[in-house]
Structure formats: C-alpha cells, structure tokens
Design a protein around this motif. Structure first.
Motif, PDB file in Angstrom:
ATOM      1  N   PRO A 418       3.616 -16.862   4.393  1.00 15.69           N
ATOM      2  CA  PRO A 418       2.692 -16.171   5.284  1.00 15.69           C
ATOM      3  C   PRO A 418       2.548 -14.703   4.910  1.00 15.69           C
ATOM      4  CG  PRO A 418       4.274 -17.497   6.525  1.00 15.69           C
ATOM      5  CD  PRO A 418       4.741 -17.474   5.105  1.00 15.69           C
ATOM      6  N   ALA A 419       1.386 -14.124   5.213  1.00 19.66           N
ATOM      7  CA  ALA A 419       1.117 -12.734   4.843  1.00 19.66           C
ATOM      8  C   ALA A 419       2.110 -11.771   5.478  1.00 19.66           C
ATOM      9  CB  ALA A 419      -0.309 -12.370   5.243  1.00 19.66           C
ATOM     10  N   TRP A 420       2.456 -12.033   6.754  1.00 17.02           N
ATOM     11  CA  TRP A 420       3.380 -11.104   7.426  1.00 17.02           C
ATOM     12  C   TRP A 420       4.756 -11.152   6.784  1.00 17.02           C
ATOM     13  CZ3 TRP A 420       7.924 -12.830   9.501  1.00 17.02           C
ATOM     14  CH2 TRP A 420       8.035 -14.212   9.750  1.00 17.02           C
ATOM     15  N   LEU A 421       5.173 -12.350   6.317  1.00 19.46           N
ATOM     16  CA  LEU A 421       6.475 -12.469   5.681  1.00 19.46           C
ATOM     17  C   LEU A 421       6.473 -11.780   4.323  1.00 19.46           C
ATOM     18  CD1 LEU A 421       9.315 -13.610   5.833  1.00 19.46           C
ATOM     19  CD2 LEU A 421       8.453 -15.755   4.866  1.00 19.46           C
ATOM     20  N   ALA A 422       5.339 -11.896   3.579  1.00 19.67           N
ATOM     21  CA  ALA A 422       5.237 -11.214   2.288  1.00 19.67           C
ATOM     22  C   ALA A 422       5.305  -9.697   2.459  1.00 19.67           C
ATOM     23  CB  ALA A 422       3.935 -11.618   1.597  1.00 19.67           C
ATOM     24  N   ILE A 423       4.620  -9.168   3.497  1.00 18.76           N
ATOM     25  CA  ILE A 423       4.646  -7.728   3.751  1.00 18.76           C
ATOM     26  C   ILE A 423       6.049  -7.277   4.127  1.00 18.76           C
ATOM     27  CG2 ILE A 423       3.777  -5.916   5.275  1.00 18.76           C
ATOM     28  CD1 ILE A 423       1.157  -7.486   5.447  1.00 18.76           C
ATOM     29  N   ALA A 424       6.713  -8.056   5.006  1.00 20.48           N
ATOM     30  CA  ALA A 424       8.085  -7.711   5.409  1.00 20.48           C
ATOM     31  C   ALA A 424       9.026  -7.714   4.210  1.00 20.48           C
ATOM     32  CB  ALA A 424       8.570  -8.687   6.480  1.00 20.48           C
ATOM     33  N   PHE A 425       8.825  -8.697   3.310  1.00 23.26           N
ATOM     34  CA  PHE A 425       9.667  -8.769   2.113  1.00 23.26           C
ATOM     35  C   PHE A 425       9.456  -7.550   1.219  1.00 23.26           C
ATOM     36  CE2 PHE A 425      10.226 -10.121  -2.336  1.00 23.26           C
ATOM     37  CZ  PHE A 425      11.554 -10.530  -2.296  1.00 23.26           C
ATOM     38  N   MET A 426       8.194  -7.128   1.049  1.00 20.65           N
ATOM     39  CA  MET A 426       7.909  -5.954   0.222  1.00 20.65           C
ATOM     40  C   MET A 426       8.501  -4.687   0.832  1.00 20.65           C
ATOM     41  SD  MET A 426       3.940  -6.753  -0.839  1.00 20.65           S
ATOM     42  CE  MET A 426       3.781  -5.158  -1.635  1.00 20.65           C
ATOM     43  N   VAL A 427       8.391  -4.526   2.159  1.00 23.22           N
ATOM     44  CA  VAL A 427       8.974  -3.355   2.826  1.00 23.22           C
ATOM     45  C   VAL A 427      10.484  -3.339   2.657  1.00 23.22           C
ATOM     46  CG1 VAL A 427       9.363  -2.267   5.075  1.00 23.22           C
ATOM     47  CG2 VAL A 427       7.095  -3.142   4.483  1.00 23.22           C
ATOM     48  N   ALA A 428      11.098  -4.518   2.791  1.00 24.45           N
ATOM     49  CA  ALA A 428      12.554  -4.600   2.634  1.00 24.45           C
ATOM     50  C   ALA A 428      12.983  -4.241   1.215  1.00 24.45           C
ATOM     51  CB  ALA A 428      13.035  -6.005   2.999  1.00 24.45           C
ATOM     52  N   MET A 429      12.220  -4.715   0.232  1.00 23.21           N
ATOM     53  CA  MET A 429      12.554  -4.404  -1.154  1.00 23.21           C
ATOM     54  C   MET A 429      12.411  -2.913  -1.442  1.00 23.21           C
ATOM     55  SD  MET A 429      13.645  -7.074  -2.652  1.00 23.21           S
ATOM     56  CE  MET A 429      13.624  -6.396  -4.308  1.00 23.21           C
ATOM     57  N   ILE A 430      11.354  -2.283  -0.903  1.00 20.61           N
ATOM     58  CA  ILE A 430      11.170  -0.836  -1.094  1.00 20.61           C
ATOM     59  C   ILE A 430      12.327  -0.068  -0.465  1.00 20.61           C
ATOM     60  CG2 ILE A 430       9.704   1.126  -0.467  1.00 20.61           C
ATOM     61  CD1 ILE A 430       7.303  -0.773  -0.695  1.00 20.61           C
TER      62      ILE A 430
END
Length: 442
Positions: A418-430
């Motif tokens: 899901p898009a929200w999970l992809a965004i959360a994953f990117m924020v966590a990685m940053i």
C-alpha cells in the motif's frame, strides 16, 4: 515459479470444428473461426460469436451467432470496428473475403411477437460454460459465490428485454496470394490501427498492402523467398514487420516501401531458428512508444525443444531480451496496453503469461488444451467499442486450439505494498540513515 491456473478458469465453449483464429469483435464479444476444410468429412467451416461476462466468481460465455462459410475453411482473419458496423476480413484459401458485421438490438417482446421461443435459462456451470435449459427468459440475476441472489439492477432488467445480435453479410473479395506450381494460400491478414491499411501474406512470400476498406492494392513487396507466417503493423502505423519460413524477420517502412532493418540475434550453439509469430505492443498505452515481440523455434528438431519469447529494440532491430521455453511455441498475443504478453505451446497445449517489459512469467497453465494452441487474445482494457468486462482479475487471455475448445486463463490481482506503507517505510529508512550518520560523525 509462476502461479498455475485459477480454479475458476478453463473451458468457456466447445465448437464442433477445429479453431484457428480468435479476436474480440467488441469489448465483450468473442469471435472465433475455423473448420474442417473442403473435404467431405462432415466438419463445418465458419465463425462463432460468443458474449462474455463475469458473474462475480468466474467468466461465462453465451453463444450469440453461428455463421457457416460453406466449403471454405477460415484459417485467419482480422477485425476492424467501424462504429455502426464492423469489417471482418477472412482468409479463405488464396482469397481474402470481407464481411460486414452489423450489430442490432433484439427486444424480447419482438422475439415473442415473431413467434420465437423465449431465451433459454442459462445457468453458469462451475467451469464457466453456460448450461442451457428450457424455461423462461434469462432474468439477468446472477448467482453470487455464497449462493444468495444479487438484487437486479436497471441494467439487469434491461438485459432481460434487449440483447445485442449480429448479422453477417458477405461483401468484396480479393485474391491475395499467387503461388505458382502449387496451391496458393493466404496465411495472415492484419488491419492497421488507424483502419486505413490492410496487409496480407501467404505462400508466395509477397507482402501486399491494401487500402482499407476499399481493398485496392497500394504496395507489393518481394519480402521473402518462402511463405510468410505472420505480419503486424506498428501502433503508429509507420512500419510493418513480416516473418517467414526463410528465417527472416523484416521491418518495412510503409511510407517509402523500403526495408527499415532486419531482426538479427545470436542463436544458441549456432542452430538455425525460425520466427513463428510477431506482435507489437505499446508502452504505457502510447502509440509512439512501443516494443516488438516475436517467438522463435529451432528448425529441424522433432519432439520437445526450446523455443524463445523475444523482445526487440524497434529503433535498431537488435534483440533486447529473451526468455527460453522448454518446448516449441505456436502462438503469441500482447495486451492492448502493452503490459502483458502471452504464449501458447506446440506439444503440451500450455499457455503462459509474462510481464512485457521484463519477460517475467507470472502465470503458467499446463495442458490448457489437448493439442497445440492455435490462437491467443487478451481481453481488452482500453477498448473504444464499449467498457471492458469488470472482473477480479489483473489480466485474462483467451486461447483456442484444434481441439475445438475456447478457454480463458486469468491472472489474479497480485499483492502490492500500500502507498501509505511505502511512504512510512521510506520515512523510517531516512530516519535510520540520519541517526547512523550522526552516530559516526558524518
């Protein structure tokens, strides 16, 4: 490993003659053709039209029209929908016969007034084939997977009284193949995407381009030294590709009539391969950006052997990607948006579906038919003649064979993040990278 067939897929219809060609007449009507030839075997020649729908759990097909063509077997055809009517150009021996396919709406009350019997009740069988039974007209209410009936919509009520029918009328006919010292035969016919040109090829190796629908020849190219197996127009209608039994794959410039380039590749172990089928596919539904696909089989080997599905650079004619299949291939199709490619096999009658850009196999249907697959056609998703069929599948492809069967094979919706999970994953990685950089003093 690619997933196998969905449990609800399989047989849509069974015809009483071998099938050689398939296409979509409208966004929800299938046209198949074939026959037993001119010999007195009792096997018919002609066309069948089926209406296709999805009842919430699987695809079903209902016969709409059967049109027999006498002693002439239909080995190949092309369809062009002209709005008020469709043009059907069928290969019959050395000729191309044009038919007008005129749609009309038949009302239930008109049928009763003419003394016709009400439409039989059609009960979807678990394999997708509608079972006919005497009784009242079809109510339009479909059975849901849980066994409860869905409330009829306005469209359901309308369907009870109005039904799309077709009238087929023979029109012009032209000879398209002139092989000497043997029987000439048209092997393939294609109509350009803009509906202005028709191309034919056959046993004499000549590529003939015709104005459409006038059927006057506009160009004749001495393309091949042996019979042409397949042709296809590029989506922008500027080029045409031809393949033949002389092992050549050639791309022609339609404006100049000159050879644009040859399809060249390094064959395995220097063995000789023949191209079998060719199809263009758009990229992101843009007609000026497209790929070319072919299938190729080794020459002179009998039994199980490796065929190849290939993707070509349309600018240079160089091989871009290929994938080996563990037997010879017989048929090829590309979906109208260019996202998926399907192939059928020669010996096992299997069907496989691939992602077009990567050639990754995402569906495999072993032994879909008892004999070789003669034709494939994806269900459209960008059809201009009406809305596509709604279903729970990501893609679906029709297959036919000389075993007289029309089958369907669908790819289930693949799970994506899901898009929200992809965004959360990117924020966590940053955040992790920032903390790590701060810790090591960068």
């Amino acid at each position: 490993m690619a997933p196998t067939r969905r449990p609800s897929d399989g047989l849509l219809a069974r015809v009483n003659f071998p099938l050689y060609a398939v296409d979509m007449l409208t966004s929800r009507h299938i046209l198949v053709a074939g026959g037993g030839g001119s010999s007195k075997t009792g096997v018919a020649n002609g066309f069948e039209i089926y209406e296709l729908y999805h009842n919430g759990s699987h695809f079903c097909a209902e016969e709409v029209l059967r049109h027999e063509t006498g002693a002439n077997v239909v080995m190949n055809f092309a369809v062009r929908n002209g709005g008020r009517r469709a043009y059907l150009c069928a290969g019959q021996e050395a000729h191309c016969q044009m038919y007008f396919v005129q749609p009309r709406i038949e009302c239930e009350d008109e049928a009763l007034a003419e003394g016709k019997k009400p439409a039989p009740v059609e009960r979807p069988h678990e394999n997708g084939v509608r079972q006919r039974g005497a009784g009242a007209a079809h109510s339009g209410v479909e059975s849901l997977p849980n066994g409860h009936n869905n409330a009829p919509t306005a469209a359901d009520v309308l369907k009870q009284f109005r039904r799309l029918q077709f009238d087929i009328q023979a029109a012009d006919v032209v000879q398209t193949d002139f092989l000497k010292n043997a029987e000439p035969l048209q092997r393939v016919v294609r109509i350009s995407g803009n509906g202005r040109l028709m191309a034919t090829g056959g046993t004499d190796g000549q590529l003939r381009v015709w104005s459409f629908p006038q059927l006057t020849m506009s160009a004749q190219l001495p393309a091949h030294s042996k019979e042409i197996d397949d042709l296809d127009f590029s989506p922008d209608c500027k080029y045409i590709v031809s393949i033949a039994k002389d092992a050549q794959g050639l791309v022609w410039n339609l404006e100049t009539g000159k050879l644009q380039h040859k399809l060249q590749w390094q064959t395995p172990e220097g063995a000789k391969y023949l191209f079998k089928r060719c199809r263009y596919g758009t990229v992101e539904a843009h007609k000026d950006n497209y790929r070319l696909f072919t299938i190729a089989n080794p020459l002179g080997k009998v039994g199980k052997q490796r065929g190849y599905l290939q993707q070509w650079d349309c600018g240079t004619g160089q091989l871009r990607a290929s994938v080996a299949v563990d037997e010879s291939l017989s048929s090829l199709a590309v979906r109208d948006d260019g996202r998926f490619v399907a192939v059928g096999t020669m010996f096992s009658g299997s069907v496989s579906m691939y992602i077009a850009y990567s050639l990754q196999r995402v569906l495999h249907v072993p032994h879909a038919h008892s004999m070789f697959v003669t034709g494939l056609q994806f269900l459209p998703i960008t059809n201009e003649e009406g809305p596509p069929i709604s279903s729970d599948t990501e893609a679906a492809v029709l297959s036919i064979s000389v075993d007289n069967k029309v089958c369907i094979h669908s790819l289930a919706q693949r799970r994506t993040m899901p898009a929200w999970l992809a965004i959360a994953f990117m924020v966590a990685m940053i955040f992790i990278v920032f903390v790590l950089c701060s810790y090591i003093g960068i």
